[in-house]
Design an enzyme around this catalytic site. Structure first.
Site, short mmCIF file in Angstrom:
data_model
loop_
_atom_site.label_atom_id
_atom_site.label_comp_id
_atom_site.label_asym_id
_atom_site.label_seq_id
_atom_site.Cartn_x
_atom_site.Cartn_y
_atom_site.Cartn_z
N ASP A 163 -11.34 2.75 3.43
CA ASP A 163 -11.65 1.33 3.30
C ASP A 163 -13.14 1.07 3.08
O ASP A 163 -13.53 -0.04 2.73
CB ASP A 163 -11.22 0.58 4.57
CG ASP A 163 -9.89 -0.14 4.41
OD1 ASP A 163 -9.61 -0.61 3.29
OD2 ASP A 163 -9.15 -0.24 5.40
N GLN B 122 -4.93 -1.45 9.25
CA GLN B 122 -4.82 -2.77 8.65
C GLN B 122 -5.41 -3.83 9.58
O GLN B 122 -5.11 -3.88 10.76
CB GLN B 122 -3.34 -3.10 8.35
CG GLN B 122 -3.13 -4.40 7.60
CD GLN B 122 -3.72 -4.41 6.20
OE1 GLN B 122 -3.77 -3.40 5.52
NE2 GLN B 122 -4.17 -5.57 5.76
N LYS C 95 0.84 -1.20 0.00
CA LYS C 95 0.00 0.00 0.00
C LYS C 95 0.87 1.25 0.00
O LYS C 95 0.60 2.22 -0.71
CB LYS C 95 -0.96 -0.03 1.20
CG LYS C 95 -2.05 -1.09 1.04
CD LYS C 95 -2.89 -1.34 2.28
CE LYS C 95 -3.88 -2.48 2.00
NZ LYS C 95 -4.75 -2.81 3.15
N1 GUN Z 1 -7.16 -6.85 5.73
C1 GUN Z 1 -7.45 -7.61 4.66
N2 GUN Z 1 -7.99 -6.84 3.69
C2 GUN Z 1 -8.03 -5.58 4.16
C3 GUN Z 1 -8.47 -4.34 3.62
O1 GUN Z 1 -8.96 -4.23 2.49
N3 GUN Z 1 -8.32 -3.26 4.43
C4 GUN Z 1 -7.81 -3.35 5.68
N4 GUN Z 1 -7.73 -2.23 6.40
N5 GUN Z 1 -7.40 -4.47 6.22
C5 GUN Z 1 -7.50 -5.58 5.46
#
Ligand code: GUN
Length: 282
Positions: free
Chosen positions: A118, A95, A51
């Site tokens: 998100d 996350q 990311k």
């Molecule tokens: N963990 C697995 N997929 C995601 C996601 O799309 N966003 C976040 N914040 N955590 C995750």
């Protein structure tokens, strides 16, 4: 035909780069994304790294915050609260999963809806359900973007989503429904899973089990979207779909890696740029 998420995501990042440059010219600052990682989960560390790298490539300033596995609820909450008030931060991503001793819902609730890149908060989930404009969860949004860019029709098709998580399955089903598919959601308590899957024109696998979807569960000519990020018996990265066997039956299929994964990051960047544009205009 193999759907190339890696190339599509690179294309989206370069489109975003133009928008972030415009943003900087207009507002004299960069689009900013805060990424919070708590603990030592190796998969999460990889996702967060990707990311942050994606931010660089799209001209977004990233603010990485790492808290130890032993972080307290109050430490996590006050970090997110500070980011919510920081004018340089247009988007906040915590996350998941969080260490088990933390209350994730309470921490995520500190993210204001306008910085929820998100699309996890109740306001954004509600807007999706109501078909109103809001921020949509990155992974299902990435799937829709792949279908759109590959000109795969959705309206009137039978779509089957295997998995009902808040992050993927549920928003995926709502997006397909909003695009006029006839949607079935399957899960661990579904009876006759194979029969349900065999009816799918579009099959989305979001179960989290390596090679769970086998060729006998897929209709000839179906579009197969693999959201899985699993490890096979040799520890090699693979998806929820038995790719080698299913590829022969599918009209379109996404590989793992190189399918949905890079699109999730691209949609996060896109949601962040959109949040920044809205935020500074307001
Ligand atoms: N963990 C697995 N997929 C995601 C996601 O799309 N966003 C976040 N914040 N955590 C995750």
């Amino acid at each position: 035909m193999i759907i190339d998420g890696k190339t599509t995501a690179a294309c989206i990042r370069s489109e975003l780069k133009l928008r972030t440059a415009e943003f900087e010219k207009a507002y004299g600052k960069k689009v900013g994304l805060a990424v919070v990682l708590i603990g030592n989960d190796p998969a999460s560390q990889t996702y967060v790294r990707n990311k942050i790298k994606g931010c660089e490539e799209a001209g977004i300033r990233s603010f990485a915050h790492y808290l130890p596995e032993t972080a307290t609820q109050e430490q996590a909450r006050s970090l997110v609260r500070a980011l919510a008030e920081d004018g340089a931060v247009h988007g906040i991503l915590v996350q998941l999963p969080l260490p088990a001793h933390l209350n994730a819902a309470e921490i995520l609730a500190e993210i204001p809806a306008e910085k929820d890149v998100d699309g996890f908060c109740a306001e954004n989930v509600g807007k999706l359900a109501l078909r109103e404009s809001g921020t949509i969860a990155c992974t299902p949004l990435g799937v829709m973007e792949l279908l759109r860019r590959y000109r795969i029709p959705v309206a009137g098709k039978r779509a089957v989503v295997v998995g009902r998580s808040n992050i993927v399955g549920k928003p995926m089903a709502m997006l397909l429904l909003n695009a006029d598919a006839t949607v079935t959601v399957c899960h661990s308590r579904t009876r006759d899973l194979k029969e349900e899957c065999l009816r799918a024109d579009i099959l989305v696998a979001a179960v989290g089990k390596a090679k769970f979807i086998t060729a006998d569960m897929v209709k000839e000519g179906a579009v197969v979207i693999d959201v899985g990020m699993d490890r096979d018996e040799n520890g090699k990265l693979c998806g929820d779909v038995d790719f080698c066997a299913v590829e022969k039956k599918a009209s379109y299929i996404t590989p793992v890696p190189g399918g949905v994964g890079p699109m999730t990051v691209a949609m996060l960047l896109s949601n962040t740029v959109a949040a920044a544009e809205r935020g500074e205009k307001a």
